[in-house]
Write an enzyme that holds these catalytic residues in place. Structure first.
Site, PDB file in Angstrom:
ATOM      1  N   ASN A   9       0.872  -1.188   0.000  1.00  0.00           N
ATOM      2  CA  ASN A   9       0.000   0.000   0.000  1.00  0.00           C
ATOM      3  C   ASN A   9       0.903   1.230   0.000  1.00  0.00           C
ATOM      4  O   ASN A   9       1.441   1.597   1.040  1.00  0.00           O
ATOM      5  CB  ASN A   9      -0.902  -0.020   1.245  1.00  0.00           C
ATOM      6  CG  ASN A   9      -1.680   1.268   1.386  1.00  0.00           C
ATOM      7  OD1 ASN A   9      -1.890   1.981   0.404  1.00  0.00           O
ATOM      8  ND2 ASN A   9      -2.120   1.565   2.607  1.00  0.00           N
ATOM      9  N   LYS A  11       0.116   4.194  -0.210  1.00  0.00           N
ATOM     10  CA  LYS A  11      -0.545   5.380   0.338  1.00  0.00           C
ATOM     11  C   LYS A  11      -0.468   6.511  -0.702  1.00  0.00           C
ATOM     12  O   LYS A  11      -0.398   6.216  -1.900  1.00  0.00           O
ATOM     13  CB  LYS A  11       0.059   5.770   1.688  1.00  0.00           C
ATOM     14  CG  LYS A  11       0.093   4.572   2.647  1.00  0.00           C
ATOM     15  CD  LYS A  11       0.645   4.899   3.989  1.00  0.00           C
ATOM     16  CE  LYS A  11       0.850   3.642   4.802  1.00  0.00           C
ATOM     17  NZ  LYS A  11      -0.008   3.549   5.957  1.00  0.00           N
ATOM     18  N   HIS A  95      -9.620   2.037   5.183  1.00  0.00           N
ATOM     19  CA  HIS A  95      -8.305   2.117   5.830  1.00  0.00           C
ATOM     20  C   HIS A  95      -8.365   3.140   6.965  1.00  0.00           C
ATOM     21  O   HIS A  95      -9.086   4.141   6.869  1.00  0.00           O
ATOM     22  CB  HIS A  95      -7.253   2.523   4.790  1.00  0.00           C
ATOM     23  CG  HIS A  95      -5.848   2.370   5.265  1.00  0.00           C
ATOM     24  ND1 HIS A  95      -5.275   3.257   6.141  1.00  0.00           N
ATOM     25  CD2 HIS A  95      -4.910   1.429   5.010  1.00  0.00           C
ATOM     26  CE1 HIS A  95      -4.033   2.869   6.398  1.00  0.00           C
ATOM     27  NE2 HIS A  95      -3.785   1.755   5.722  1.00  0.00           N
ATOM     28  N   GLU A 153      -5.765  -3.971  11.268  1.00  0.00           N
ATOM     29  CA  GLU A 153      -4.695  -2.967  11.351  1.00  0.00           C
ATOM     30  C   GLU A 153      -4.878  -2.177  12.655  1.00  0.00           C
ATOM     31  O   GLU A 153      -5.501  -1.107  12.644  1.00  0.00           O
ATOM     32  CB  GLU A 153      -4.697  -2.037  10.129  1.00  0.00           C
ATOM     33  CG  GLU A 153      -6.046  -1.470   9.741  1.00  0.00           C
ATOM     34  CD  GLU A 153      -5.967  -0.163   8.962  1.00  0.00           C
ATOM     35  OE1 GLU A 153      -4.879   0.211   8.505  1.00  0.00           O
ATOM     36  OE2 GLU A 153      -7.002   0.487   8.843  1.00  0.00           O
TER      37      GLU A 153
HETATM   38  P1  PGA Z   1       2.530   0.719   7.523  1.00  0.00           P
HETATM   39  O1  PGA Z   1       1.070   0.830   6.908  1.00  0.00           O
HETATM   40  O2  PGA Z   1       3.157  -0.523   6.989  1.00  0.00           O
HETATM   41  O3  PGA Z   1       3.203   1.962   7.082  1.00  0.00           O
HETATM   42  O4  PGA Z   1       2.374   0.639   9.011  1.00  0.00           O
HETATM   43  C1  PGA Z   1       0.226  -0.266   6.935  1.00  0.00           C
HETATM   44  C2  PGA Z   1      -1.039  -0.006   6.184  1.00  0.00           C
HETATM   45  O5  PGA Z   1      -1.132   0.921   5.378  1.00  0.00           O
HETATM   46  O6  PGA Z   1      -1.981  -0.761   6.399  1.00  0.00           O
END
Ligand code: PGA
Length: 237
Positions: A9, A11, A95, A153
């Site tokens: 992901n 982002k 999310h 999460e």
């Molecule tokens: P991260 O993000 O690995 O940066 O903690 C996890 C996610 O987007 O679910």
């Protein structure tokens, strides 16, 4: 044989050039039996689709969000039909960052799940804790539950929410397994992923648990070399 899912992901990161460069680096590792899903920003999906098709890379495309509505007068939204057209097979829904910064609710999450399923896109429904899971569960039908993936999460484990980017601490494997076991009792047909500070040094701790069908890696996945390490480590399990 396909083993685990590893979901990157990105982002809200990467221009199209950066996205293509990442994919070129990743293409060096072809022989693995993992199922890799790349959840890229909307703007990078089309060039990535073209490159994946051309190179035959074993990577599936995912989106990070989806409109809760069909095509129509919903300015700024990207509909399920548009995503399907781009070759998207998976979508993250609800999310914690969408909930936190954009006020996304469980009702919207359920609408998005429905839109995705209508277009045969598999929703990866993110839940931070048990009550949130139950709220969403109550809004979905049993036949829908069999098709979706839940991603646990815990908010404190997402790397950017616990300190400098990439410095977060993952949830303990034992806690994750216990939480998934508890949730699975309510929906045995669903698959469960874990997400939150997954990196190359801890990925196998999670993937070696039978309860965990896959991991979502956010911050760490943006670095191609780190992502390659994750794939290499996971492939050894
Ligand atoms: P991260 O993000 O690995 O940066 O903690 C996890 C996610 O987007 O679910």
């Amino acid at each position: 044989m396909e083993k685990f899912f590893i979901i990157a992901n990105w982002k809200s990161n990467k221009t199209t050039d950066e996205a293509i460069e990442w994919l070129r680096e990743i293409s060096k590792i072809k022989d693995h039996n993992l199922k890799i899903i790349l959840c890229a920003p909307f703007t990078a999906l089309y060039p990535l689709k073209l490159l994946i098709e051309k190179s035959g890379l074993p990577i599936k495309l995912g989106a990070q969000d989806i409109s809760p509505f069909p095509d129509g007068a919903y300015t700024g939204e990207i509909s399920a039909r548009m995503l399907k057209d781009l070759g998207v097979g998976y979508v993250l829904v609800g999310h914690s960052e969408r909930r936190r910064y954009f006020g996304e609710t469980d009702i919207q999450v359920a609408q998005k799940v429905r839109m995705a399923l209508d277009f045969e896109i598999i929703p990866i429904v993110c839940v931070g804790e048990f009550n949130q899971f139950i709220n969403i569960l109550n809004k979905l039908e049993t036949k829908e539950l069999a098709k979706i993936i839940f991603m646990l999460e815990p908010p404190g484990a997402i790397s950017v929410q616990t300190g400098p980017v990439g410095q977060g601490e993952a949830e303990s494997v034992q806690n994750v397994v216990e939480m998934i076991k508890k949730m699975k009792r309510f929906t045995p047909a669903s698959n469960f992923f874990y997400g939150g500070s997954v990196k190359s040094h801890n990925i196998t701790n999670f993937l070696s648990q039978p309860e965990i069908n896959g991991v979502v890696t956010g911050t760490a996945s943006q670095n191609a070399q780190e992502f390659i390490k994750m794939i290499e480590n996971a492939a050894k399990i």
